[in-house]
Design a protein around this motif. Structure first.
Motif, PDB file in Angstrom:
ATOM      1  N   ALA A   1      75.482  77.148  53.683  1.00  0.00           N
ATOM      2  CA  ALA A   1      75.254  77.075  52.240  1.00  0.00           C
ATOM      3  C   ALA A   1      74.519  75.809  51.842  1.00  0.00           C
ATOM      4  CB  ALA A   1      76.585  77.156  51.501  1.00  0.00           C
ATOM      5  N   SER A   2      74.583  74.798  52.675  1.00  0.00           N
ATOM      6  CA  SER A   2      73.964  73.523  52.328  1.00  0.00           C
ATOM      7  C   SER A   2      72.500  73.436  52.767  1.00  0.00           C
ATOM      8  CB  SER A   2      74.753  72.373  52.956  1.00  0.00           C
ATOM      9  OG  SER A   2      74.677  72.492  54.367  1.00  0.00           O
ATOM     10  N   ALA A   3      71.948  74.559  53.207  1.00  0.00           N
ATOM     11  CA  ALA A   3      70.551  74.527  53.651  1.00  0.00           C
ATOM     12  C   ALA A   3      69.648  74.177  52.463  1.00  0.00           C
ATOM     13  CB  ALA A   3      70.137  75.870  54.231  1.00  0.00           C
ATOM     14  N   ALA A   4      68.795  73.196  52.666  1.00  0.00           N
ATOM     15  CA  ALA A   4      67.906  72.743  51.596  1.00  0.00           C
ATOM     16  C   ALA A   4      66.772  73.743  51.413  1.00  0.00           C
ATOM     17  CB  ALA A   4      67.332  71.375  51.939  1.00  0.00           C
ATOM     18  N   PRO A   5      66.331  73.947  50.189  1.00  0.00           N
ATOM     19  CA  PRO A   5      65.202  74.855  49.967  1.00  0.00           C
ATOM     20  C   PRO A   5      63.943  74.258  50.588  1.00  0.00           C
ATOM     21  CG  PRO A   5      65.720  73.673  47.947  1.00  0.00           C
ATOM     22  CD  PRO A   5      66.793  73.329  48.950  1.00  0.00           C
ATOM     23  N   PRO A   6      62.995  75.103  50.942  1.00  0.00           N
ATOM     24  CA  PRO A   6      61.766  74.572  51.539  1.00  0.00           C
ATOM     25  C   PRO A   6      61.034  73.673  50.550  1.00  0.00           C
ATOM     26  CG  PRO A   6      61.514  76.891  50.984  1.00  0.00           C
ATOM     27  CD  PRO A   6      62.951  76.527  50.737  1.00  0.00           C
ATOM     28  N   PRO A   7      60.299  72.697  51.066  1.00  0.00           N
ATOM     29  CA  PRO A   7      59.577  71.793  50.164  1.00  0.00           C
ATOM     30  C   PRO A   7      58.510  72.552  49.390  1.00  0.00           C
ATOM     31  CG  PRO A   7      58.887  71.463  52.430  1.00  0.00           C
ATOM     32  CD  PRO A   7      60.045  72.420  52.456  1.00  0.00           C
ATOM     33  N   PRO A   8      58.131  72.048  48.210  1.00  0.00           N
ATOM     34  CA  PRO A   8      57.108  72.742  47.420  1.00  0.00           C
ATOM     35  C   PRO A   8      55.788  72.793  48.182  1.00  0.00           C
ATOM     36  CG  PRO A   8      57.572  70.583  46.488  1.00  0.00           C
ATOM     37  CD  PRO A   8      58.571  70.818  47.586  1.00  0.00           C
ATOM     38  N   VAL A   9      55.098  73.871  47.982  1.00  0.00           N
ATOM     39  CA  VAL A   9      53.822  74.055  48.652  1.00  0.00           C
ATOM     40  C   VAL A   9      52.781  73.152  47.994  1.00  0.00           C
ATOM     41  CG1 VAL A   9      52.028  75.724  49.223  1.00  0.00           C
ATOM     42  CG2 VAL A   9      54.414  76.431  49.213  1.00  0.00           C
ATOM     43  N   ARG A  10      52.099  72.394  48.793  1.00  0.00           N
ATOM     44  CA  ARG A  10      51.055  71.510  48.281  1.00  0.00           C
ATOM     45  C   ARG A  10      49.786  72.327  48.054  1.00  0.00           C
ATOM     46  NH1 ARG A  10      52.419  67.338  46.039  1.00  0.00           N
ATOM     47  NH2 ARG A  10      50.628  66.168  46.652  1.00  0.00           N
ATOM     48  N   ALA A  11      49.123  72.021  47.005  1.00  0.00           N
ATOM     49  CA  ALA A  11      47.876  72.713  46.717  1.00  0.00           C
ATOM     50  C   ALA A  11      46.848  72.370  47.775  1.00  0.00           C
ATOM     51  CB  ALA A  11      47.354  72.317  45.348  1.00  0.00           C
ATOM     52  N   GLU A  12      46.076  73.358  48.118  1.00  0.00           N
ATOM     53  CA  GLU A  12      45.041  73.106  49.115  1.00  0.00           C
ATOM     54  C   GLU A  12      43.947  72.227  48.528  1.00  0.00           C
ATOM     55  OE1 GLU A  12      42.142  76.899  48.854  1.00  0.00           O
ATOM     56  OE2 GLU A  12      44.172  77.303  49.565  1.00  0.00           O
ATOM     57  N   ALA A  13      43.262  71.555  49.411  1.00  0.00           N
ATOM     58  CA  ALA A  13      42.182  70.668  48.975  1.00  0.00           C
ATOM     59  C   ALA A  13      41.080  71.496  48.329  1.00  0.00           C
ATOM     60  CB  ALA A  13      41.633  69.895  50.167  1.00  0.00           C
ATOM     61  N   PRO A  14      40.501  70.986  47.271  1.00  0.00           N
ATOM     62  CA  PRO A  14      39.432  71.751  46.621  1.00  0.00           C
ATOM     63  C   PRO A  14      38.198  71.842  47.524  1.00  0.00           C
ATOM     64  CG  PRO A  14      39.739  69.619  45.547  1.00  0.00           C
ATOM     65  CD  PRO A  14      40.805  69.744  46.586  1.00  0.00           C
ATOM     66  N   PRO A  15      37.460  72.935  47.404  1.00  0.00           N
ATOM     67  CA  PRO A  15      36.227  73.074  48.174  1.00  0.00           C
ATOM     68  C   PRO A  15      35.235  71.971  47.798  1.00  0.00           C
ATOM     69  CG  PRO A  15      36.809  75.156  47.121  1.00  0.00           C
ATOM     70  CD  PRO A  15      37.736  74.113  46.586  1.00  0.00           C
ATOM     71  N   PRO A  16      34.323  71.638  48.700  1.00  0.00           N
ATOM     72  CA  PRO A  16      33.338  70.585  48.413  1.00  0.00           C
ATOM     73  C   PRO A  16      32.543  70.840  47.136  1.00  0.00           C
ATOM     74  CG  PRO A  16      33.265  71.186  50.731  1.00  0.00           C
ATOM     75  CD  PRO A  16      34.203  72.145  50.071  1.00  0.00           C
ATOM     76  N   ALA A  17      32.248  72.084  46.825  1.00  0.00           N
ATOM     77  CA  ALA A  17      31.488  72.382  45.602  1.00  0.00           C
ATOM     78  C   ALA A  17      32.281  71.967  44.362  1.00  0.00           C
ATOM     79  CB  ALA A  17      31.149  73.867  45.535  1.00  0.00           C
ATOM     80  N   VAL A  18      33.595  72.191  44.382  1.00  0.00           N
ATOM     81  CA  VAL A  18      34.439  71.813  43.245  1.00  0.00           C
ATOM     82  C   VAL A  18      34.493  70.296  43.124  1.00  0.00           C
ATOM     83  CG1 VAL A  18      36.819  71.842  42.378  1.00  0.00           C
ATOM     84  CG2 VAL A  18      35.793  73.942  43.256  1.00  0.00           C
ATOM     85  N   VAL A  19      34.647  69.613  44.242  1.00  0.00           N
ATOM     86  CA  VAL A  19      34.684  68.151  44.233  1.00  0.00           C
ATOM     87  C   VAL A  19      33.394  67.602  43.631  1.00  0.00           C
ATOM     88  CG1 VAL A  19      34.777  66.088  45.698  1.00  0.00           C
ATOM     89  CG2 VAL A  19      36.273  68.022  46.182  1.00  0.00           C
ATOM     90  N   ALA A  20      32.262  68.164  44.030  1.00  0.00           N
ATOM     91  CA  ALA A  20      30.964  67.707  43.515  1.00  0.00           C
ATOM     92  C   ALA A  20      30.844  67.985  42.011  1.00  0.00           C
ATOM     93  CB  ALA A  20      29.832  68.382  44.280  1.00  0.00           C
ATOM     94  N   LEU A  21      31.262  69.175  41.595  1.00  0.00           N
ATOM     95  CA  LEU A  21      31.174  69.515  40.163  1.00  0.00           C
ATOM     96  C   LEU A  21      32.050  68.595  39.312  1.00  0.00           C
ATOM     97  CD1 LEU A  21      31.097  73.399  40.418  1.00  0.00           C
ATOM     98  CD2 LEU A  21      29.313  71.960  39.413  1.00  0.00           C
ATOM     99  N   VAL A  22      33.243  68.273  39.787  1.00  0.00           N
ATOM    100  CA  VAL A  22      34.129  67.378  39.036  1.00  0.00           C
ATOM    101  C   VAL A  22      33.517  65.987  38.945  1.00  0.00           C
ATOM    102  CG1 VAL A  22      36.383  66.227  39.070  1.00  0.00           C
ATOM    103  CG2 VAL A  22      36.239  68.684  39.493  1.00  0.00           C
ATOM    104  N   ALA A  23      32.965  65.503  40.050  1.00  0.00           N
ATOM    105  CA  ALA A  23      32.327  64.172  40.033  1.00  0.00           C
ATOM    106  C   ALA A  23      31.165  64.150  39.041  1.00  0.00           C
ATOM    107  CB  ALA A  23      31.849  63.808  41.433  1.00  0.00           C
ATOM    108  N   GLN A  24      30.363  65.208  39.038  1.00  0.00           N
ATOM    109  CA  GLN A  24      29.244  65.282  38.105  1.00  0.00           C
ATOM    110  C   GLN A  24      29.734  65.383  36.663  1.00  0.00           C
ATOM    111  OE1 GLN A  24      27.305  68.717  39.704  1.00  0.00           O
ATOM    112  NE2 GLN A  24      26.137  67.552  41.227  1.00  0.00           N
TER     113      GLN A  24
END
Length: 172
Positions: free
Chosen positions: A54-77
């Motif tokens: 019963a004391s089993a801890a829930p799995p850790p939250p899923v981390r978001a995947e890294a954004p694609p290079p195109a998204v990174v470039a668009l955000v920087a722009q």
């Protein structure tokens, strides 16, 4: 010549002593690779698997995947456009990034900030709410979303709604 013959004979005899057929000792039967399953377990041996602890801890939250290079470039722009004051171009770039990665909560937040700076507080609030829905587990982003919602409500003339949003932000 005699030496070569003697050497060859010695090598031949020594090779025979290394052959397992000629080594004295007990004969070992090879073990099966996989153990055979039990024939039929006794009735008392048939038990269900124990329940998980019963004391089993829930799995850790899923981390978001890294954004694609195109998204990174668009955000920087878009950030550069925003810095220069070209808010329409910044919004367009962020919208393109959202078409590539619509589940990215940070993109929704970035677009909400731009829309608030453009004087569109109601749209900014809606975009921040979308970010909030997607920001599960990201406490920092959730706080920023609520603060942006509070500011958008203040600019829309909703003082009580702004106070409510500030309370949500303080709750993290």
């Amino acid at each position: 010549m005699k030496r070569a013959l003697i050497l060859a004979l010695m090598l031949g005899l020594s090779a025979c002593s290394l052959d397992p057929l000629f080594t004295p000792g007990p004969v070992v039967q090879p073990q099966p690779r996989y153990p055979a399953p039990p024939a039929h377990p006794a009735p008392q041996a048939r038990q269900s698997a124990p329940p998980p602890p019963a004391s089993a801890a829930p799995p850790p939250p899923v981390r978001a995947e890294a954004p694609p290079p195109a998204v990174v470039a668009l955000v920087a722009q878009a950030r550069e456009d925003r810095r220069r004051g070209d808010l329409e171009r910044a919004a367009g770039r962020l919208e393109r990034a959202l078409r590539i990665q619509p589940e990215n909560a940070r993109l929704w937040y970035e677009l909400a900030v731009v829309r608030l700076e453009q004087g569109q507080p109601r749209l900014a609030e809606e975009l921040a709410k979308k970010s909030l829905q997607l920001a599960r587990g990201d406490v920092e982003l959730q706080q920023r979303d609520w603060r942006l919602i509070a500011e958008a409500r203040r600019r829309s003339g909703d003082a009580s709604g702004a106070r409510e949003a500030e309370r949500h932000a303080a709750g993290y």
